[in-house]
Design an enzyme around this catalytic site. Structure first.
Site, PDB file in Angstrom:
ATOM      1  N   ASN A  93     -10.364  -2.944  -6.792  1.00 43.13           N
ATOM      2  CA  ASN A  93      -9.523  -2.040  -7.586  1.00 43.13           C
ATOM      3  C   ASN A  93     -10.080  -1.789  -8.985  1.00 43.13           C
ATOM      4  O   ASN A  93      -9.718  -0.806  -9.645  1.00 43.13           O
ATOM      5  CB  ASN A  93      -8.092  -2.584  -7.704  1.00 43.13           C
ATOM      6  CG  ASN A  93      -7.296  -2.434  -6.429  1.00 43.13           C
ATOM      7  OD1 ASN A  93      -6.334  -3.174  -6.188  1.00 43.13           O
ATOM      8  ND2 ASN A  93      -7.664  -1.483  -5.581  1.00 43.13           N
ATOM      9  N   ASP A 123       0.826  -1.210   0.000  1.00 45.91           N
ATOM     10  CA  ASP A 123       0.000   0.000   0.000  1.00 45.91           C
ATOM     11  C   ASP A 123       0.861   1.261   0.000  1.00 45.91           C
ATOM     12  O   ASP A 123       1.924   1.299   0.623  1.00 45.91           O
ATOM     13  CB  ASP A 123      -0.890  -0.018   1.248  1.00 45.91           C
ATOM     14  CG  ASP A 123      -2.033   0.979   1.153  1.00 45.91           C
ATOM     15  OD1 ASP A 123      -2.325   1.458   0.034  1.00 45.91           O
ATOM     16  OD2 ASP A 123      -2.629   1.280   2.192  1.00 45.91           O
TER      17      ASP A 123
END
Length: 246
Positions: A69, A21
């Site tokens: 996503n 991340d």
């Protein structure tokens, strides 16, 4: 402190999972487009994969692209898919030199044809490697995985292949995307966020969670070694008391 020298090779986690991340935030801090963060993040992947193989970690799973996503802007998704293809082409040499087998979990059929083709080719070429298994979670979501498992087992119960009374943890494990992998021992998330974001919910049941403030593009093997050192200095009780363990 040299964390690598402090690591006990006998107590290595058998399966490390990483939520990579911070690519977008890294790029924003540099005044760059988000895609530049993803490109820089690919270099961090190489370093961490090599570091894992270097010290003998047998299984590494990277959360590369989640089912959620797909909801990102189309231009970013398209660019990420192109980056996936180019990275696979570039890293085949690294995988072969380090004797690393590549696998993938998730709804792979939803990936663009070119990405699927490249992925399948690298998986095939590295299938004989045995030093470490690197698994990419692509178009992966744990709730989707568990839903898939429930449907598959239900179909087998309906056909009489499995008895409902026979369903236990081992049966569920055999139907997971990760059926050939051990449960996760150590889960690492970078960028300071402290959540698991629909990642390996079943497999993380007794994992040690480690959260790093470092944005993924800046994460290196030395940071991985620190996380492993931290892991080795925790007491893993699995529901028991400290007295029982001692």
């Amino acid at each position: 402190m040299n964390f690598k020298e402090q690591i006990d090779p006998v107590k290595l986690p058998q399966h490390i999972a990483i939520i990579m991340d911070g690519n977008g935030r890294w790029a924003k801090k540099q005044g760059l487009m988000r895609i530049r963060g993803h490109e820089k993040g690919a270099k961090a992947v190489r370093d961490v994969v090599e570091g894992s193989a270097e010290i003998g970690v047998p299984n590494l799973t990277l959360y590369a692209f989640s089912t959620e996503n797909w909801n990102r802007p189309k231009v970013e998704v398209d660019t990420l898919m192109k980056l996936l293809v180019s990275s696979l082409k570039k890293e085949i040499t690294t995988l072969q030199e380090n004797d690393i087998k590549l696998k993938a979990i998730g709804c792979i059929e939803t990936l663009p044809k070119k990405a699927r083709r490249e992925l399948e080719e690298v998986i095939k070429k590295t299938s004989g490697n045995s030093r470490m298994t690197l698994t990419l979670a692509l178009s992966y979501g744990s709730r989707e995985e568990l839903t898939h498992v429930v449907k598959e087992i239900a179909e087998k119960v309906a056909s009489g292949e499995i008895s409902a009374k026979a369903i236990d943890e081992s049966v569920i494990n055999k139907h997971l995307y990760t059926q050939n992998l051990p449960d996760v021992d150590l889960m690492i998330r970078t960028s300071g966020e402290q959540r698991i974001s629909n990642f390996l919910l079943w497999q993380l049941a007794y994992a040690e969670l480690y959260f790093s403030e470092i944005l993924w593009p800046d994460y290196r093997k030395e940071d991985l070694f620190e996380a492993i050192y931290n892991y080795q200095n925790r007491e893993r009780r699995f529901g028991k008391t400290s007295e029982q363990l001692s």
